[in-house]
Motif scaffolding. Structure first.
Motif, PDB file in Angstrom:
ATOM      1  N   GLU A   1       0.829  -1.210   0.000  1.00 57.98           N
ATOM      2  CA  GLU A   1       0.000   0.000   0.000  1.00 57.98           C
ATOM      3  C   GLU A   1       0.864   1.261   0.000  1.00 57.98           C
ATOM      4  O   GLU A   1       0.592   2.214  -0.727  1.00 57.98           O
ATOM      5  CB  GLU A   1      -0.944   0.014   1.202  1.00 57.98           C
ATOM      6  CG  GLU A   1      -1.976  -1.085   1.194  1.00 57.98           C
ATOM      7  CD  GLU A   1      -1.448  -2.444   1.684  1.00 57.98           C
ATOM      8  OE1 GLU A   1      -2.164  -3.442   1.468  1.00 57.98           O
ATOM      9  OE2 GLU A   1      -0.339  -2.510   2.243  1.00 57.98           O
ATOM     10  N   PHE A   2       1.905   1.259   0.846  1.00 53.42           N
ATOM     11  CA  PHE A   2       2.765   2.439   0.886  1.00 53.42           C
ATOM     12  C   PHE A   2       3.554   2.593  -0.408  1.00 53.42           C
ATOM     13  O   PHE A   2       3.692   3.706  -0.930  1.00 53.42           O
ATOM     14  CB  PHE A   2       3.738   2.414   2.068  1.00 53.42           C
ATOM     15  CG  PHE A   2       4.690   3.567   1.998  1.00 53.42           C
ATOM     16  CD1 PHE A   2       4.287   4.836   2.369  1.00 53.42           C
ATOM     17  CD2 PHE A   2       5.967   3.403   1.481  1.00 53.42           C
ATOM     18  CE1 PHE A   2       5.143   5.924   2.235  1.00 53.42           C
ATOM     19  CE2 PHE A   2       6.832   4.478   1.344  1.00 53.42           C
ATOM     20  CZ  PHE A   2       6.416   5.746   1.730  1.00 53.42           C
TER      21      PHE A   2
ATOM     22  N   ASP B   1      10.675  -5.024   3.046  1.00 52.17           N
ATOM     23  CA  ASP B   1      11.990  -4.379   3.092  1.00 52.17           C
ATOM     24  C   ASP B   1      11.958  -3.206   4.056  1.00 52.17           C
ATOM     25  O   ASP B   1      10.936  -2.524   4.200  1.00 52.17           O
ATOM     26  CB  ASP B   1      12.392  -3.860   1.708  1.00 52.17           C
ATOM     27  CG  ASP B   1      12.759  -4.960   0.740  1.00 52.17           C
ATOM     28  OD1 ASP B   1      13.040  -6.097   1.179  1.00 52.17           O
ATOM     29  OD2 ASP B   1      12.767  -4.680  -0.476  1.00 52.17           O
ATOM     30  N   LYS B   2      13.099  -2.935   4.696  1.00 51.71           N
ATOM     31  CA  LYS B   2      13.240  -1.765   5.561  1.00 51.71           C
ATOM     32  C   LYS B   2      13.961  -0.686   4.772  1.00 51.71           C
ATOM     33  O   LYS B   2      14.853  -0.976   3.971  1.00 51.71           O
ATOM     34  CB  LYS B   2      14.039  -2.137   6.809  1.00 51.71           C
ATOM     35  CG  LYS B   2      13.353  -3.170   7.659  1.00 51.71           C
ATOM     36  CD  LYS B   2      14.253  -3.606   8.792  1.00 51.71           C
ATOM     37  CE  LYS B   2      13.661  -4.821   9.472  1.00 51.71           C
ATOM     38  NZ  LYS B   2      14.686  -5.658  10.048  1.00 51.71           N
ATOM     39  N   TRP B   3      13.581   0.584   5.020  1.00 49.77           N
ATOM     40  CA  TRP B   3      14.164   1.692   4.281  1.00 49.77           C
ATOM     41  C   TRP B   3      14.021   2.975   5.080  1.00 49.77           C
ATOM     42  O   TRP B   3      13.075   3.134   5.846  1.00 49.77           O
ATOM     43  CB  TRP B   3      13.469   1.835   2.925  1.00 49.77           C
ATOM     44  CG  TRP B   3      14.232   2.661   1.953  1.00 49.77           C
ATOM     45  CD1 TRP B   3      13.904   3.911   1.504  1.00 49.77           C
ATOM     46  CD2 TRP B   3      15.454   2.316   1.301  1.00 49.77           C
ATOM     47  NE1 TRP B   3      14.851   4.346   0.602  1.00 49.77           N
ATOM     48  CE2 TRP B   3      15.812   3.382   0.462  1.00 49.77           C
ATOM     49  CE3 TRP B   3      16.290   1.186   1.352  1.00 49.77           C
ATOM     50  CZ2 TRP B   3      16.971   3.374  -0.315  1.00 49.77           C
ATOM     51  CZ3 TRP B   3      17.436   1.174   0.569  1.00 49.77           C
ATOM     52  CH2 TRP B   3      17.758   2.259  -0.250  1.00 49.77           C
ATOM     53  N   CYS B   4      14.937   3.897   4.909  1.00 49.83           N
ATOM     54  CA  CYS B   4      14.883   5.209   5.557  1.00 49.83           C
ATOM     55  C   CYS B   4      14.049   6.156   4.692  1.00 49.83           C
ATOM     56  O   CYS B   4      14.495   6.577   3.625  1.00 49.83           O
ATOM     57  CB  CYS B   4      16.282   5.766   5.742  1.00 49.83           C
ATOM     58  SG  CYS B   4      17.341   4.773   6.817  1.00 49.83           S
ATOM     59  N   LEU B   5      12.866   6.459   5.147  1.00 54.45           N
ATOM     60  CA  LEU B   5      11.942   7.325   4.406  1.00 54.45           C
ATOM     61  C   LEU B   5      12.104   8.781   4.810  1.00 54.45           C
ATOM     62  O   LEU B   5      12.484   9.097   5.939  1.00 54.45           O
ATOM     63  CB  LEU B   5      10.495   6.925   4.695  1.00 54.45           C
ATOM     64  CG  LEU B   5      10.023   5.569   4.230  1.00 54.45           C
ATOM     65  CD1 LEU B   5       8.572   5.370   4.629  1.00 54.45           C
ATOM     66  CD2 LEU B   5      10.192   5.423   2.722  1.00 54.45           C
ATOM     67  N   CYS B   6      11.727   9.650   3.886  1.00 51.75           N
ATOM     68  CA  CYS B   6      11.623  11.072   4.205  1.00 51.75           C
ATOM     69  C   CYS B   6      10.510  11.239   5.242  1.00 51.75           C
ATOM     70  O   CYS B   6       9.426  10.668   5.096  1.00 51.75           O
ATOM     71  CB  CYS B   6      11.260  11.884   2.967  1.00 51.75           C
ATOM     72  SG  CYS B   6      12.509  11.910   1.697  1.00 51.75           S
ATOM     73  N   ALA B   7      10.794  12.009   6.261  1.00 50.79           N
ATOM     74  CA  ALA B   7       9.819  12.208   7.327  1.00 50.79           C
ATOM     75  C   ALA B   7       8.514  12.794   6.797  1.00 50.79           C
ATOM     76  O   ALA B   7       7.425  12.384   7.201  1.00 50.79           O
ATOM     77  CB  ALA B   7      10.406  13.088   8.425  1.00 50.79           C
ATOM     78  N   ALA B   8       8.614  13.736   5.867  1.00 51.34           N
ATOM     79  CA  ALA B   8       7.403  14.369   5.324  1.00 51.34           C
ATOM     80  C   ALA B   8       6.566  13.364   4.541  1.00 51.34           C
ATOM     81  O   ALA B   8       5.334  13.399   4.602  1.00 51.34           O
ATOM     82  CB  ALA B   8       7.772  15.558   4.453  1.00 51.34           C
ATOM     83  N   ARG B   9       7.195  12.443   3.808  1.00 53.86           N
ATOM     84  CA  ARG B   9       6.433  11.444   3.044  1.00 53.86           C
ATOM     85  C   ARG B   9       5.750  10.465   4.006  1.00 53.86           C
ATOM     86  O   ARG B   9       4.608  10.078   3.799  1.00 53.86           O
ATOM     87  CB  ARG B   9       7.350  10.698   2.074  1.00 53.86           C
ATOM     88  CG  ARG B   9       6.683   9.597   1.257  1.00 53.86           C
ATOM     89  CD  ARG B   9       5.452  10.037   0.452  1.00 53.86           C
ATOM     90  NE  ARG B   9       5.605  11.245  -0.300  1.00 53.86           N
ATOM     91  CZ  ARG B   9       5.971  11.347  -1.560  1.00 53.86           C
ATOM     92  NH1 ARG B   9       6.222  10.283  -2.270  1.00 53.86           N
ATOM     93  NH2 ARG B   9       6.074  12.532  -2.131  1.00 53.86           N
ATOM     94  N   TRP B  10       6.462  10.066   5.076  1.00 54.14           N
ATOM     95  CA  TRP B  10       5.841   9.166   6.047  1.00 54.14           C
ATOM     96  C   TRP B  10       4.616   9.848   6.662  1.00 54.14           C
ATOM     97  O   TRP B  10       3.557   9.241   6.789  1.00 54.14           O
ATOM     98  CB  TRP B  10       6.830   8.736   7.136  1.00 54.14           C
ATOM     99  CG  TRP B  10       6.225   7.701   8.023  1.00 54.14           C
ATOM    100  CD1 TRP B  10       6.245   6.351   7.839  1.00 54.14           C
ATOM    101  CD2 TRP B  10       5.459   7.925   9.220  1.00 54.14           C
ATOM    102  NE1 TRP B  10       5.547   5.722   8.842  1.00 54.14           N
ATOM    103  CE2 TRP B  10       5.059   6.661   9.700  1.00 54.14           C
ATOM    104  CE3 TRP B  10       5.093   9.062   9.935  1.00 54.14           C
ATOM    105  CZ2 TRP B  10       4.292   6.522  10.862  1.00 54.14           C
ATOM    106  CZ3 TRP B  10       4.333   8.913  11.084  1.00 54.14           C
ATOM    107  CH2 TRP B  10       3.943   7.656  11.527  1.00 54.14           C
TER     108      TRP B  10
ATOM    109  N   VAL C   1      -2.026   5.131   5.099  1.00 54.72           N
ATOM    110  CA  VAL C   1      -1.202   4.066   4.525  1.00 54.72           C
ATOM    111  C   VAL C   1       0.241   4.095   5.040  1.00 54.72           C
ATOM    112  O   VAL C   1       1.148   3.551   4.398  1.00 54.72           O
ATOM    113  CB  VAL C   1      -1.211   4.098   2.980  1.00 54.72           C
ATOM    114  CG1 VAL C   1      -2.592   3.775   2.437  1.00 54.72           C
ATOM    115  CG2 VAL C   1      -0.702   5.430   2.452  1.00 54.72           C
ATOM    116  N   ALA C   2       0.467   4.696   6.188  1.00 53.90           N
ATOM    117  CA  ALA C   2       1.829   4.760   6.721  1.00 53.90           C
ATOM    118  C   ALA C   2       2.331   3.372   7.069  1.00 53.90           C
ATOM    119  O   ALA C   2       1.626   2.588   7.707  1.00 53.90           O
ATOM    120  CB  ALA C   2       1.877   5.645   7.960  1.00 53.90           C
TER     121      ALA C   2
END
Length: 131
Positions: free
Chosen positions: A46-47, A74-83, A91-92
């Motif tokens: 979904e994300f 998978d794990k990933w470092c997302l942009c805080a604003a996108r999260w 859909v976080a």
């Protein structure tokens, strides 16, 4: 960068294999990281679709950027604003608090991160009354 802290105030832990702005696997936030890639998240279909619909295709490999392409789990470092945008849209993805950089707290509320956390902080189980 190794002395950066997570949202719980302890040393930042590894998020993923080669993610993050620095591609070291930690959600380090440097002066060059204007996207604040600080939220360690576990990808969901979904994300990933949500992100693609917003113009950021995280599923397609991009070898020229050492980017393997992501899939569910998978794990990933997302942009805080996108999260945060994904949270507001319902859909976080779940997050790993110990690997999420405190730099995200300028954009994301800690309580929202805790609500989506895989590694929720331990609650004090001792009652102050009747004990």
């Amino acid at each position: 960068m190794a002395n950066q802290s997570n949202v719980l105030g302890s040393p930042l832990m590894l998020c993923c294999g080669n993610g993050g702005f620095t591609r070291e696997g930690f959600c380090y936030v440097t002066l060059e990281d204007t996207g604040n890639h600080s939220v360690c998240a576990v990808m969901t279909d979904e994300f990933l679709q949500f992100s693609m619909n917003r113009g950021n295709d995280l599923s397609t490999p991009r070898p020229e950027f050492a980017f393997p392409g992501l899939q569910k789990g998978d794990k990933w470092c997302l942009c805080a604003a996108r999260w945060e945008e994904a949270r507001k849209a319902g859909v976080a993805p779940q997050v790993i608090l110990t690997a999420t950089n405190k730099a995200c707290l300028s954009i994301v509320d800690l309580n929202h991160l805790i609500e989506h956390a895989i590694d929720k902080p331990q609650q004090d189980t001792h009652s102050k009354s009747g004990g």
